[in-house]
Scaffold this motif. Structure first.
Motif, PDB file in Angstrom:
ATOM      1  N   UNK A   1       9.717 -60.378 -38.048  1.00  0.00           N
ATOM      2  CA  UNK A   1      10.713 -60.888 -37.113  1.00  0.00           C
ATOM      3  C   UNK A   1      11.328 -62.131 -37.747  1.00  0.00           C
ATOM      4  N   UNK A   2      12.611 -62.036 -38.088  1.00  0.00           N
ATOM      5  CA  UNK A   2      13.303 -63.083 -38.835  1.00  0.00           C
ATOM      6  C   UNK A   2      12.498 -63.416 -40.092  1.00  0.00           C
ATOM      7  N   UNK A   3      11.962 -64.674 -40.257  1.00  0.00           N
ATOM      8  CA  UNK A   3      11.241 -65.050 -41.482  1.00  0.00           C
ATOM      9  C   UNK A   3       9.744 -64.808 -41.384  1.00  0.00           C
ATOM     10  N   UNK A   4       9.301 -64.229 -40.278  1.00  0.00           N
ATOM     11  CA  UNK A   4       7.874 -64.036 -40.026  1.00  0.00           C
ATOM     12  C   UNK A   4       7.467 -62.612 -40.381  1.00  0.00           C
ATOM     13  N   UNK A   5       6.366 -62.491 -41.156  1.00  0.00           N
ATOM     14  CA  UNK A   5       5.794 -61.183 -41.490  1.00  0.00           C
ATOM     15  C   UNK A   5       4.363 -61.160 -40.968  1.00  0.00           C
ATOM     16  N   UNK A   6       4.013 -60.129 -40.206  1.00  0.00           N
ATOM     17  CA  UNK A   6       2.685 -59.993 -39.618  1.00  0.00           C
ATOM     18  C   UNK A   6       1.983 -58.793 -40.257  1.00  0.00           C
ATOM     19  N   UNK A   7       0.683 -58.995 -40.619  1.00  0.00           N
ATOM     20  CA  UNK A   7      -0.043 -57.958 -41.361  1.00  0.00           C
ATOM     21  C   UNK A   7      -1.543 -58.135 -41.137  1.00  0.00           C
ATOM     22  N   UNK A   8      -2.237 -57.006 -41.071  1.00  0.00           N
ATOM     23  CA  UNK A   8      -3.706 -57.027 -41.051  1.00  0.00           C
ATOM     24  C   UNK A   8      -4.194 -56.517 -42.408  1.00  0.00           C
ATOM     25  N   UNK A   9      -4.488 -57.421 -43.337  1.00  0.00           N
ATOM     26  CA  UNK A   9      -4.797 -57.011 -44.724  1.00  0.00           C
ATOM     27  C   UNK A   9      -5.982 -56.064 -44.823  1.00  0.00           C
ATOM     28  N   UNK A  10      -6.971 -56.198 -43.923  1.00  0.00           N
ATOM     29  CA  UNK A  10      -8.158 -55.367 -44.042  1.00  0.00           C
ATOM     30  C   UNK A  10      -7.908 -53.905 -43.798  1.00  0.00           C
ATOM     31  N   UNK A  11      -6.765 -53.544 -43.256  1.00  0.00           N
ATOM     32  CA  UNK A  11      -6.474 -52.139 -42.941  1.00  0.00           C
ATOM     33  C   UNK A  11      -5.744 -51.417 -44.069  1.00  0.00           C
ATOM     34  N   UNK A  12      -5.464 -52.118 -45.191  1.00  0.00           N
ATOM     35  CA  UNK A  12      -4.630 -51.519 -46.229  1.00  0.00           C
ATOM     36  C   UNK A  12      -5.190 -51.826 -47.610  1.00  0.00           C
ATOM     37  N   UNK A  13      -4.924 -50.921 -48.539  1.00  0.00           N
ATOM     38  CA  UNK A  13      -5.276 -51.157 -49.935  1.00  0.00           C
ATOM     39  C   UNK A  13      -4.272 -52.108 -50.563  1.00  0.00           C
ATOM     40  N   UNK A  14      -4.590 -52.597 -51.785  1.00  0.00           N
ATOM     41  CA  UNK A  14      -3.675 -53.524 -52.460  1.00  0.00           C
ATOM     42  C   UNK A  14      -2.312 -52.892 -52.716  1.00  0.00           C
ATOM     43  N   UNK A  15      -2.307 -51.615 -53.095  1.00  0.00           N
ATOM     44  CA  UNK A  15      -1.036 -50.941 -53.358  1.00  0.00           C
ATOM     45  C   UNK A  15      -0.216 -50.809 -52.073  1.00  0.00           C
ATOM     46  N   UNK A  16      -0.909 -50.460 -50.992  1.00  0.00           N
ATOM     47  CA  UNK A  16      -0.213 -50.311 -49.719  1.00  0.00           C
ATOM     48  C   UNK A  16       0.344 -51.650 -49.237  1.00  0.00           C
ATOM     49  N   UNK A  17      -0.433 -52.722 -49.448  1.00  0.00           N
ATOM     50  CA  UNK A  17       0.054 -54.050 -49.056  1.00  0.00           C
ATOM     51  C   UNK A  17       1.309 -54.408 -49.838  1.00  0.00           C
ATOM     52  N   UNK A  18       1.314 -54.050 -51.126  1.00  0.00           N
ATOM     53  CA  UNK A  18       2.491 -54.329 -51.955  1.00  0.00           C
ATOM     54  C   UNK A  18       3.715 -53.595 -51.413  1.00  0.00           C
ATOM     55  N   UNK A  19       3.553 -52.318 -51.037  1.00  0.00           N
ATOM     56  CA  UNK A  19       4.666 -51.552 -50.474  1.00  0.00           C
ATOM     57  C   UNK A  19       5.133 -52.149 -49.141  1.00  0.00           C
ATOM     58  N   UNK A  20       4.162 -52.535 -48.310  1.00  0.00           N
ATOM     59  CA  UNK A  20       4.509 -53.109 -46.995  1.00  0.00           C
ATOM     60  C   UNK A  20       5.300 -54.390 -47.154  1.00  0.00           C
ATOM     61  N   UNK A  21       4.849 -55.274 -48.077  1.00  0.00           N
ATOM     62  CA  UNK A  21       5.542 -56.550 -48.265  1.00  0.00           C
ATOM     63  C   UNK A  21       6.942 -56.350 -48.832  1.00  0.00           C
ATOM     64  N   UNK A  22       7.105 -55.335 -49.674  1.00  0.00           N
ATOM     65  CA  UNK A  22       8.456 -55.044 -50.182  1.00  0.00           C
ATOM     66  C   UNK A  22       9.356 -54.566 -49.053  1.00  0.00           C
ATOM     67  N   UNK A  23       8.809 -53.700 -48.217  1.00  0.00           N
ATOM     68  CA  UNK A  23       9.570 -53.167 -47.078  1.00  0.00           C
ATOM     69  C   UNK A  23       9.947 -54.281 -46.098  1.00  0.00           C
ATOM     70  N   UNK A  24       8.921 -55.037 -45.643  1.00  0.00           N
ATOM     71  CA  UNK A  24       9.191 -56.086 -44.661  1.00  0.00           C
ATOM     72  C   UNK A  24       9.983 -57.230 -45.268  1.00  0.00           C
ATOM     73  N   UNK A  25       9.816 -57.463 -46.574  1.00  0.00           N
ATOM     74  CA  UNK A  25      10.606 -58.498 -47.239  1.00  0.00           C
ATOM     75  C   UNK A  25      12.098 -58.184 -47.221  1.00  0.00           C
TER      76      UNK A  25
END
Length: 579
Positions: A149-173
């Motif tokens: 939401x605007x400049x805020x990104x919310x994530x639960x790191x324990x639910x995702x692998x490192x690769x998935x986190x990378x994809x999520x951050x690219x998407x939400x970024x």
């Protein structure tokens, strides 16, 4: 119809047309950035086009004259219940109930919006902040779908692998860097105001989908494997959605559409040219809005001009002023049916506002009959005009001030300098009027009087001869000409003819049916009437009677344009009113 409701209606009509336009032309292409701009432009156009005023330009276009006339004729007529007849205002009660329902929905949705907004801000304040791959992330304390939401990104790191986190951050970024939350907020606010329109909600859905297409496209362009990313989305489809609908959620539903769009072949660049179709759509909406505004003002002015009852029906037609030799013949007058832009424009003086239409219009001392008597006794047909056989209609405007005085008299449509000067002289010499009123207060009102100077037959025979030097055989039909058609003997004869020929239908009298029937017909170059039809009816019996009488009329004196007798389309509104 109030201006506010007319604006609201036009806005919602635009949303319906623009959504249909979007689905027809842009729905399946892959120009996501251009599509985002277009969707936002839809909202801007829908909100702003009813406010854009091009009425002066509309009135100057001859093809628009008949369109305005026809549109004005089909506008619903206001029904007035006599004061001595008690009647429950069911229409008013229904409108009141609908109004309460609408505002109740707006309030509920606004509260929902504020709750969602506050929940995101509260969650951001309570959650722990950490850096993941150089990105500032608010860590959720329990498994949930990632969102931004605007400049805020919310994530639960324990639910995702490192690769998935990378994809999520690219998407939400992508959502963050391109400020997609602005689009979401705009959609939410418009849905709150126009919640009764399902097409607004459909447009909101398309905006949200397109934002996800943009973010997915950025992920794939960053080099991530398409198949792996799609499986990742499917794996997250069972998780809870984000906290509110205001956020941009990574695992937003409608995954089928997103996956289909990722696998779709990129649209050819030349396809961007189709977005230019949006320009004539906007132009059409703008013209429609201004035609509607002009027609409604015209209809109000014409409606107020037809008030005096002759028999069971009431008919008033434009003023005719005669030379002194013709004084014994009474004149009839109203404020005019062919309206100029000056008559309808709301103007501002340097120190105070001048109205054109108010709740209570200004009135000459003693009323309409007294004004007719004043004009008949005061006008002096200029000798030069009589010698040269000059006649025609002079439209004069003036302002009736708050104190009833007459100021700013001017000719807005002249015929001859001598006739123009005479019309101004008698207007400037008028006594003070009863001022117009708006909301119980006296206001300045701009008033227009079209004055037609017509020579008596004996003067015409000795001075001017036959005005038309030929007959137009091109088949063209005009709506406004230099010299309008005239009933044999003039307007007074037409009034007398109608009062003698019209018979109020018995069935209409028994059922208490009354109202105004607008009939149009063509007066040919030979003066014969044709193509008589009802363009705004009331009841089959009243409509038929109006048509019958008009069809039985004798030949008229044809209209003249450029010294040629031409065919002219003419409209006569006939009001049937029970005594």
């Amino acid at each position: 119809m109030t201006p506010e409701f007319a604006y609201f209606l036009k806005v919602n009509v635009a949303f319906v047309l623009l959504y249909a336009f979007y689905r027809l032309f842009f729905y399946r292409d892959t120009f996501f950035k251009l599509r985002r701009t277009t969707l936002l432009a839809f909202f801007g156009v829908a909100l702003l086009y009813p406010l854009m005023n091009i009425q002066d330009w509309i009135r100057e276009q001859e093809p628009m004259v008949e369109v305005i006339q026809m549109y004005s004729a089909i506008l619903p007529e206001t029904t007035i219940t006599p004061d001595n007849v008690p009647e429950t205002d069911w229409h008013g009660l229904l409108l009141s109930g609908v109004s309460y329902l609408y505002w109740g929905g707006v309030l509920a949705l606004l509260l929902r919006f504020l709750v969602q907004l506050s929940s995101i801000l509260l969650l951001a304040r309570k959650s722990k902040v950490m850096q993941i791959y150089d990105t500032r992330v608010h860590v959720l304390d329990r498994p949930a779908g990632p969102f931004s939401f605007f400049r805020l990104i919310f994530l639960h790191p324990g639910s995702h692998s490192d690769k998935e986190i990378d994809e999520i951050l690219t998407h939400e970024g992508t959502h963050v860097s391109q400020w997609h939350s602005i689009d979401v907020i705009i959609c939410e606010l418009i849905c709150i105001v126009c919640w009764v329109n399902p097409f607004v909600w459909l447009l909101k859905r398309e905006v949200r989908h397109n934002l996800e297409y943009l973010a997915d496209d950025t992920v794939l362009e960053s080099g991530y494997d398409s198949r792996s990313y799609q499986y990742h989305l499917l794996g997250l489809s069972h998780t809870n959605k984000s906290a509110t609908s205001l956020s941009n959620s990574f695992n937003m539903l409608h995954l089928k559409n997103r996956i289909s769009m990722m696998n779709k072949k990129r649209s050819h660049g030349i396809g961007r040219a189709k977005y230019l179709i949006f320009i004539p759509i906007v132009g059409g909406l703008l013209i429609f809005s201004n035609i509607d505004a002009v027609a409604r003002i015209t209809d109000e002015l014409v409606e107020s001009s037809f008030a005096e009852a002759l028999m069971p029906e009431a008919i008033q037609l434009p003023i005719q002023l005669f030379p002194a030799v013709n004084k014994e013949e009474p004149a009839e007058m109203h404020r005019g049916y062919v309206l100029s832009k000056e008559e309808l424009a709301a103007i501002k003086r340097a120190e105070e506002q001048v109205f054109t239409v108010v709740e209570k219009m200004p009135e000459y001392p003693g009323g309409q009959k007294a004004l007719l008597k004043y004009l008949a006794s005061s006008v002096k047909y200029p000798e030069s005009a009589m010698r040269n056989g000059v006649e025609g209609r002079v439209s004069c405007s003036f302002i009736v001030r708050k104190n009833g005085s007459i100021t700013d008299a001017e000719v807005i449509r002249g015929v001859d300098p001598a006739l123009n000067a005479e019309a101004l002289r008698i207007i400037n010499a008028m006594p003070e009027w009863s001022p117009g009123e708006q909301r119980g207060k006296a206001v300045n009102v701009k008033y227009t009087v079209p004055v037609s100077f017509r020579l008596a037959n004996k003067h015409k025979a000795s001075v001017s001869g036959t005005p038309a030097k030929g007959i137009d055989t091109s088949g063209r039909i005009f709506t406004v000409v230099e010299r309008m058609p005239e009933f044999p003997g003039g307007q007074y004869s037409l009034l007398r003819y109608l009062s003698q020929k019209i018979k109020y239908p018995v069935i209409a009298q028994e059922n208490g049916i009354q109202g105004r029937v607008s009939c149009s017909f063509v007066i040919g170059a030979d003066g014969a009437l044709s193509d008589v039809k009802v363009i705004r009816g009331v009841d089959p019996s009243l409509d038929a009677e109006a048509v019958r009488v008009i069809k039985s009329m004798p030949k008229w004196k044809p209209g003249v344009q450029n010294n040629m007798a031409v065919a002219v389309k003419y409209t006569v509104p006939v009001t049937f009113r029970l005594q």
